[in-house]
Design a protein around this motif. Structure first.
Motif, PDB file in Angstrom:
ATOM      1  N   HIS A 474       0.827  -1.210   0.000  1.00  0.00           N
ATOM      2  CA  HIS A 474       0.000   0.000   0.000  1.00  0.00           C
ATOM      3  C   HIS A 474       0.861   1.259   0.000  1.00  0.00           C
ATOM      4  O   HIS A 474       0.482   2.276  -0.588  1.00  0.00           O
ATOM      5  CB  HIS A 474      -0.926  -0.005   1.217  1.00  0.00           C
ATOM      6  CG  HIS A 474      -2.016  -1.028   1.121  1.00  0.00           C
ATOM      7  ND1 HIS A 474      -3.045  -1.101   2.034  1.00  0.00           N
ATOM      8  CD2 HIS A 474      -2.250  -2.023   0.226  1.00  0.00           C
ATOM      9  CE1 HIS A 474      -3.860  -2.091   1.700  1.00  0.00           C
ATOM     10  NE2 HIS A 474      -3.386  -2.664   0.614  1.00  0.00           N
ATOM     11  N   TRP A 478       1.153   2.246  -5.039  1.00  0.00           N
ATOM     12  CA  TRP A 478       0.037   3.023  -5.570  1.00  0.00           C
ATOM     13  C   TRP A 478       0.501   4.314  -6.225  1.00  0.00           C
ATOM     14  O   TRP A 478       1.283   5.074  -5.661  1.00  0.00           O
ATOM     15  CB  TRP A 478      -0.992   3.307  -4.474  1.00  0.00           C
ATOM     16  CG  TRP A 478      -1.837   2.090  -4.255  1.00  0.00           C
ATOM     17  CD1 TRP A 478      -1.554   1.038  -3.452  1.00  0.00           C
ATOM     18  CD2 TRP A 478      -3.062   1.793  -4.917  1.00  0.00           C
ATOM     19  NE1 TRP A 478      -2.541   0.087  -3.559  1.00  0.00           N
ATOM     20  CE2 TRP A 478      -3.479   0.518  -4.446  1.00  0.00           C
ATOM     21  CE3 TRP A 478      -3.860   2.466  -5.836  1.00  0.00           C
ATOM     22  CZ2 TRP A 478      -4.657  -0.083  -4.881  1.00  0.00           C
ATOM     23  CZ3 TRP A 478      -5.036   1.857  -6.268  1.00  0.00           C
ATOM     24  CH2 TRP A 478      -5.429   0.598  -5.793  1.00  0.00           C
ATOM     25  N   THR A 480      -0.673   7.886  -7.461  1.00  0.00           N
ATOM     26  CA  THR A 480      -1.766   8.774  -7.051  1.00  0.00           C
ATOM     27  C   THR A 480      -1.755  10.125  -7.749  1.00  0.00           C
ATOM     28  O   THR A 480      -2.708  10.897  -7.595  1.00  0.00           O
ATOM     29  CB  THR A 480      -1.710   9.005  -5.531  1.00  0.00           C
ATOM     30  OG1 THR A 480      -0.432   9.569  -5.187  1.00  0.00           O
ATOM     31  CG2 THR A 480      -1.902   7.693  -4.770  1.00  0.00           C
ATOM     32  N   TYR A 491      -4.082   3.925  -9.070  1.00  0.00           N
ATOM     33  CA  TYR A 491      -3.978   2.524  -9.468  1.00  0.00           C
ATOM     34  C   TYR A 491      -2.604   2.000  -9.063  1.00  0.00           C
ATOM     35  O   TYR A 491      -1.659   2.771  -8.897  1.00  0.00           O
ATOM     36  CB  TYR A 491      -4.192   2.354 -10.975  1.00  0.00           C
ATOM     37  CG  TYR A 491      -3.136   3.007 -11.837  1.00  0.00           C
ATOM     38  CD1 TYR A 491      -2.007   2.311 -12.260  1.00  0.00           C
ATOM     39  CD2 TYR A 491      -3.274   4.341 -12.232  1.00  0.00           C
ATOM     40  CE1 TYR A 491      -1.042   2.916 -13.053  1.00  0.00           C
ATOM     41  CE2 TYR A 491      -2.319   4.958 -13.024  1.00  0.00           C
ATOM     42  CZ  TYR A 491      -1.208   4.239 -13.433  1.00  0.00           C
ATOM     43  OH  TYR A 491      -0.249   4.837 -14.209  1.00  0.00           O
ATOM     44  N   PRO A 492      -2.465   0.677  -8.896  1.00  0.00           N
ATOM     45  CA  PRO A 492      -1.156   0.116  -8.543  1.00  0.00           C
ATOM     46  C   PRO A 492      -0.229   0.055  -9.755  1.00  0.00           C
ATOM     47  O   PRO A 492      -0.660  -0.248 -10.875  1.00  0.00           O
ATOM     48  CB  PRO A 492      -1.487  -1.306  -8.052  1.00  0.00           C
ATOM     49  CG  PRO A 492      -2.963  -1.338  -7.874  1.00  0.00           C
ATOM     50  CD  PRO A 492      -3.516  -0.342  -8.832  1.00  0.00           C
ATOM     51  N   LEU A 519      -5.997  -5.950  -1.295  1.00  0.00           N
ATOM     52  CA  LEU A 519      -6.569  -4.618  -1.462  1.00  0.00           C
ATOM     53  C   LEU A 519      -7.685  -4.376  -0.444  1.00  0.00           C
ATOM     54  O   LEU A 519      -8.362  -5.315  -0.006  1.00  0.00           O
ATOM     55  CB  LEU A 519      -7.140  -4.462  -2.869  1.00  0.00           C
ATOM     56  CG  LEU A 519      -6.188  -4.750  -4.036  1.00  0.00           C
ATOM     57  CD1 LEU A 519      -6.926  -4.532  -5.363  1.00  0.00           C
ATOM     58  CD2 LEU A 519      -4.942  -3.881  -3.963  1.00  0.00           C
ATOM     59  N   GLU A 522     -12.048   0.117  -1.175  1.00  0.00           N
ATOM     60  CA  GLU A 522     -11.962   1.222  -2.126  1.00  0.00           C
ATOM     61  C   GLU A 522     -10.940   0.922  -3.215  1.00  0.00           C
ATOM     62  O   GLU A 522     -11.156   1.235  -4.390  1.00  0.00           O
ATOM     63  CB  GLU A 522     -11.603   2.520  -1.403  1.00  0.00           C
ATOM     64  CG  GLU A 522     -11.351   3.726  -2.308  1.00  0.00           C
ATOM     65  CD  GLU A 522     -12.554   4.101  -3.181  1.00  0.00           C
ATOM     66  OE1 GLU A 522     -12.356   4.867  -4.141  1.00  0.00           O
ATOM     67  OE2 GLU A 522     -13.669   3.627  -2.909  1.00  0.00           O
ATOM     68  N   GLN A 523      -9.829   0.323  -2.844  1.00  0.00           N
ATOM     69  CA  GLN A 523      -8.827  -0.036  -3.846  1.00  0.00           C
ATOM     70  C   GLN A 523      -9.391  -1.053  -4.837  1.00  0.00           C
ATOM     71  O   GLN A 523      -9.129  -0.969  -6.045  1.00  0.00           O
ATOM     72  CB  GLN A 523      -7.586  -0.589  -3.153  1.00  0.00           C
ATOM     73  CG  GLN A 523      -6.806   0.449  -2.368  1.00  0.00           C
ATOM     74  CD  GLN A 523      -5.749  -0.175  -1.474  1.00  0.00           C
ATOM     75  OE1 GLN A 523      -5.790  -1.372  -1.171  1.00  0.00           O
ATOM     76  NE2 GLN A 523      -4.795   0.633  -1.039  1.00  0.00           N
ATOM     77  N   SER A 524     -10.161  -1.996  -4.352  1.00  0.00           N
ATOM     78  CA  SER A 524     -10.778  -2.978  -5.239  1.00  0.00           C
ATOM     79  C   SER A 524     -11.733  -2.298  -6.210  1.00  0.00           C
ATOM     80  O   SER A 524     -11.786  -2.646  -7.398  1.00  0.00           O
ATOM     81  CB  SER A 524     -11.528  -4.041  -4.430  1.00  0.00           C
ATOM     82  OG  SER A 524     -10.632  -4.791  -3.633  1.00  0.00           O
TER      83      SER A 524
END
Length: 660
Positions: A474, A478, A480, A491-492, A519, A522-524
């Motif tokens: 995390h 990521w 940003t 996104y990663p 994840l 929210e990340q998913s």
């Protein structure tokens, strides 16, 4: 630029194949062999025949149609107008029934005569024996020198790079030449309004081969396909036929089956491919998973060997009967361990198989392999001790990239620059996290106390290790920056490079993160939105690379093409996370592709947008059938069933090109 006379990999997209692993026969649609470099009969890693010319009455039969719907059988229908009368209606035809078994090829010629008078049909068959390794065929190199032929009556025998071949042609006149040619001649007397038959067979054996054909029943149950949309049902039916023909065992263990990666180049054990295929088949029984786990456990790394990329606890990449030349400068030993993801994937499969009902005694027997695999992730898999798994080829002659996208240009920046290793792939961190969490549960529930501590203590240790990896992911992966992410948000990165910089290309690797627990909610959601975007979703599956990357090209092996298994992994993850509509959208795309390719999904296809004329077009060198492309059909079936349970429907969208 490519040099015009440089060797070229054979194209496969319009060739006809009949197979029963580890035997395969590639031909033209009319059944002939020799007009294309891929043509021939191969067993294991060697091509033993490369030419077949059939003439009746001095002419090549006029091809009518071919039925190749079965994996191991082809029927070719032709006309024999040279033997016919002058009326418009064809009165004499030929049917060639070709069957390929484990180490066998049989050819049955049947001539049918509608006329009231008998017909004499002179038949000439010319076969060309060969002894060319499959890796030389793949590289487009010249065929090997013809093998020496030993003839005794109507039997011809030869040895092709360790493969023993024997052709039997009862009832034929047989002659041989020093050029590897085998000539069969005879005249069939076809009675009035009757038929006559001629046959020959080839038998093959590989005494030193690493793999064998699986002779028992399939190690899975037959899925319920009732009520499915017809395209999906036909794709699943064809996939099950292909999977049956792709079954193999290793020498010395005939009862443990696994799926060969695919034809024609990968008719053997591949750690990553066989594991993913077994995972995708889990809803239909646990035996394939248990067998695959045991086969790979026996080959688990025991020592450190740079040339083989072997390390203690590591799961192997591929198994061959001899050294494999992949391309210039890349040569792999017979047992090669150059993969970063097979080891965590093995642990993931063990946990999922246990949850699906694999017998606890079988699971307990594999716990030492599990703990060694987890230890590899923590130690050798994380060579720099930063809590993430990385890879780099230390041998100088192995694979430069060692995730599933293993071509040399697969990991690149958005501007097209290649990333420098060691490389830490995003999806490998997800596999490792899931492996550690699942492994901890198995150790806690089924493990025993030992010198390394109590089972409960070891389980806590792996949960702590997994939590640290998740935090690290995390923090480090990521992207940003709004100027980079655009309206879809963070996104990663596909990977971290040697300097731990975020490699910013948007790729299908993101789909592998879903359903692993790596994840948060929210990340998913952000990843699901990316996967559904027109930059990644081609309408026939997920592109391996986003259209907004400088390196994108629809026919790039890992840089813009669509792979069915890759899309299926995303579908699997989307369903697990509750994004059923998004999963169904990708399933619809895969079904479009399956229909376009005659329901035998190739290894990959071009990543053009579905709205463009001719889409989807083939990637002309794609393997088929491919195990994980076939199992993608079963993932699609599971996603549809899951969506039905949640009363979710997805419209069959008509998509437009990105940017239109």
């Amino acid at each position: 630029m490519t040099i015009a006379n440089a060797p070229r990999q054979p194209l496969l997209h319009d060739a006809l194949v009949a197979l029963r692993a580890p035997t395969q026969l590639w031909s033209a649609q009319d059944g002939s062999l020799g007009s294309r470099p891929i043509h021939g009969l191969a067993h294991g890693d060697v091509r033993v025949l490369r030419g077949l010319d059939l003439r009746v009455g001095g002419e090549v039969p006029e091809h009518l149609r071919t039925d190749g719907s079965a994996a191991d059988r082809v029927v070719v229908l032709s006309l024999l107008r040279r033997l016919d009368d002058a009326t418009p209606d064809p009165g004499i035809r030929l049917s060639v029934d070709r069957r390929v078994g484990i180490g066998t090829w049989s050819e049955r010629l049947e001539i049918t005569n509608r006329h009231g008078t008998a017909v004499a049909a002179p038949i000439e068959v010319t076969l060309t024996a060969d002894a060319t390794p499959i890796d030389a065929v793949k590289q487009g190199l010249a065929s090997a020198a013809p093998p020496w032929l030993a003839r005794q009556g109507d039997v011809v025998a030869w040895t092709a790079d360790g493969i023993d071949a024997r052709l039997t042609a009862a009832g034929w006149d047989v002659t041989t030449g020093d050029d590897g040619l085998i000539r069969l001649t005879r005249t069939l007397d076809v009675p009035p309004r009757g038929r006559a038959v001629a046959e020959w067979t080839v038998e093959l054996s590989d005494p030193d081969g690493a793999v064998r054909g699986a002779r028992g029943p399939v190690p899975w149950g037959i899925p319920d396909l009732d009520g499915l949309e017809p395209t999906l049902r036909r794709w699943a039916q064809a996939a099950l036929t292909d999977l049956d023909a792709l079954r193999l065992t290793v020498a010395g263990h005939p009862d443990d089956q696994f799926l060969a990666a695919g034809a024609p180049w990968f008719f053997t054990l591949f750690g990553r491919d066989s594991l993913w295929a077994a995972r995708m088949m889990l809803p239909h029984g646990v035996r394939l998973a248990g067998d695959t786990l045991r086969v790979l456990a026996r080959l688990q790394g025991r020592t450190s060997d740079v040339d083989r990329a072997e390390e203690p606890g590591k799961i192997m990449h591929e198994l061959r009967r001899g050294e494999l030349s992949v391309e210039s400068g890349v040569t792999l030993p017979p047992l090669y361990y150059g993969t970063v993801d097979a080891t965590p994937l093995w642990a993931c499969l063990l946990h999922e198989a246990w949850r699906a009902g694999l017998d606890e005694a079988e699971v307990r027997a594999l716990l030492p392999t599990l703990e060694a695999a987890l230890g590899w992730m923590r130690d050798d898999g994380d060579a720099d001790g930063d809590g993430l798994l990385e890879y780099i080829d230390r041998s100088g002659h192995g694979l430069a990239n060692q995730g599933w996208k293993d071509s040399g240009d697969s990991i690149q920046w958005r501007d097209g620059t290649l990333a420098e290793g060691p490389i830490a792939l995003c999806e490998v961190q997800a596999y490792a996290y899931q492996a550690a969490i699942g492994g901890a549960e198995l150790i806690e529930r089924l493990g025993a106390d030992d010198a390394g501590g109590s089972a409960a203590e070891r389980a806590r240790g792996w949960r702590a290790w997994a939590a640290a990896l998740r935090r690290r992911f995390h923090e480090e992966f990521w992207i940003t920056d709004p100027e980079v992410t655009g309206p879809l948000g963070p996104y990663p990165a596909v990977a971290l490079d040697a300097r731990k910089r975020r490699v910013d290309t948007v790729t299908s690797n993101l789909g592998h993160l879903l359903g692993t627990g790596l994840l948060d909610e929210e990340q998913s959601r952000l990843v699901a939105a990316r996967l559904s975007s027109p930059e990644l979703d081609a309408g026939t599956g997920l592109r391996t690379m986003s259209t907004d990357a400088a390196g994108f090209w629809p026919l790039s092996y890992h840089g813009g093409s669509v792979w069915a298994h890759d899309t299926a992994i995303a579908v699997r993850g989307l369903s697990a996370e509750g994004f059923h509509a998004e999963a169904l959208g990708l399933v619809s795309g895969l079904c479009r592709a399956a229909e376009a390719f005659g329901y035998r999904m190739p290894e990959l296809h071009a990543g053009d947008d579905v709205a463009l004329p001719g889409s989807p077009s083939p990637y002309p060198a794609a393997c088929r059938p491919q195990a994980w492309s076939a199992t993608a059909a079963l993932v699609a079936v599971a996603a549809v069933r899951d969506a039905d349970r949640h009363d979710v429907r997805s419209a069959d969208r008509v998509r437009v090109p990105s940017g239109a």
